[in-house]
Design a protein around this motif. Structure first.
Motif, PDB file in Angstrom:
ATOM      1  N   PRO A  56      -0.629 -86.067 -29.772  1.00 58.90           N
ATOM      2  CA  PRO A  56      -1.249 -86.764 -28.628  1.00 58.90           C
ATOM      3  C   PRO A  56      -2.696 -87.183 -28.898  1.00 58.90           C
ATOM      4  N   MET A 104      -2.666 -90.281 -30.951  1.00 61.74           N
ATOM      5  CA  MET A 104      -2.288 -91.452 -30.167  1.00 61.74           C
ATOM      6  C   MET A 104      -3.483 -91.971 -29.359  1.00 61.74           C
ATOM      7  N   TYR A 147      -4.936 -95.688 -29.643  1.00 60.07           N
ATOM      8  CA  TYR A 147      -4.991 -96.570 -28.477  1.00 60.07           C
ATOM      9  C   TYR A 147      -6.419 -96.998 -28.139  1.00 60.07           C
ATOM     10  N   ASN A 170      -6.678-100.314 -29.586  1.00 60.77           N
ATOM     11  CA  ASN A 170      -5.592-101.242 -29.274  1.00 60.77           C
ATOM     12  C   ASN A 170      -6.144-102.519 -28.656  1.00 60.77           C
ATOM     13  N   PHE A 213       3.362 -99.845 -28.413  1.00 61.76           N
ATOM     14  CA  PHE A 213       3.406 -99.134 -29.689  1.00 61.76           C
ATOM     15  C   PHE A 213       4.484 -99.773 -30.562  1.00 61.76           C
ATOM     16  N   ASN A 236      -9.467 -94.578 -22.749  1.00 62.57           N
ATOM     17  CA  ASN A 236      -9.116 -94.106 -24.098  1.00 62.57           C
ATOM     18  C   ASN A 236     -10.354 -93.978 -24.979  1.00 62.57           C
TER      19      ASN A 236
END
Length: 264
Positions: free
Chosen positions: A24, A27, A31, A34, A42, A236
């Motif tokens: 996690p 990720m 992100y 992103n 994803f 994020n």
């Protein structure tokens, strides 16, 4: 014959546990870069640093970061002073109630955060203290003291008292002995304890929820952002900042306090 090498199954279980714990986090790290505003695709369709610029341009983010840094710094200073003094008082001397004092020092870290938060909030109300920056600092210092105390008293126990006696025998007074013998031996323990205390204070949320009042630290800002899906990319980025601010100091503290192999 017993082998010191771990079996394949044990290695697989260890790596599986590490992946489960850190996937996690990886990720969130991905992100944060992103390019899509939804931040949910994803694999990412592209990478960008634009969200970092937008996050820093927001006044609410800068205010939350500033408050968290102030609180963590003040709580760390208080913890260093009180934790070091407590460790020095409980190091060598045996007296009535010593074990009870040690237990009381450990209690804030052992208790669930919600219990500590409720207790602090009740105490502040009885004393007529309005929740704010001061109450957050006091709340964080209660468990940061334990971190410093544990590091310092462990180093005290590994410090030979013969060095102190030799210093005194050679004519050094108390201050000279402390400055040239005790403090150099405690330096890395104090630094590691301060780093850990700062990291724990910076990302503390449970105790902060009860003691913050209208103030908003960075973890509280993140908690409020969960109800704002349009700000997912900014969230994020800030989450990545919190992780780095807490993870890097913890790694530094581990490096400073690790057991070094003895040289023949």
């Amino acid at each position: 014959m017993h082998s010191e090498r771990a079996s394949f199954g044990l290695k697989l279980a260890a790596w599986g546990g590490l992946v489960f714990l850190h996937f996690p986090i990886l990720m969130i790290f991905l992100y944060a870069f992103n390019a899509e505003r939804s931040g949910a695709s994803f694999p990412p369709k592209g990478l960008t640093l634009n969200w970092f610029r937008l996050a820093w341009s927001r006044e609410d983010v800068r205010e939350a970061i500033s408050l968290s840094l102030q609180v963590a710094s003040l709580a760390t200073v208080i913890a260093l002073l009180l934790g070091t003094l407590a460790a020095a008082a409980l190091w060598r001397r045996d007296f009535f109630g010593k074990q009870s004092l040690s237990l009381l020092l450990m209690l804030p870290l052992a208790l669930p955060g919600i219990i500590s938060g409720l207790a602090l909030l009740s105490a502040f109300k009885r004393l007529g203290i309005e929740p704010g920056t001061l109450t957050i600092v006091i709340g964080h210092a209660t468990f940061c003291v334990v971190i410093v105390y544990n590091n310092v008293i462990a180093r005290f126990r590994r410090t030979s008292h013969n060095l102190i006696e030799a210093s005194m025998d050679l004519g050094a007074d108390g201050w000279q002995t402390f400055r040239h013998i005790v403090l150099p031996n405690l330096a890395t323990a104090l630094l590691a304890g301060g780093i850990l205390a700062f990291a724990l204070s910076f990302d503390e949320i449970i105790v902060t929820t009860f003691t913050a009042g209208h103030e908003r630290t960075l973890p509280l800002w993140l908690l409020n952002q969960l109800a704002r899906p349009r700000d997912v990319p900014i969230t994020n980025v800030v989450a990545l900042l919190v992780m780095l601010t807490t993870m890097l100091p913890i790694l530094a503290a581990w490096y400073l306090t690790r057991e070094k192999p003895s040289q023949a």
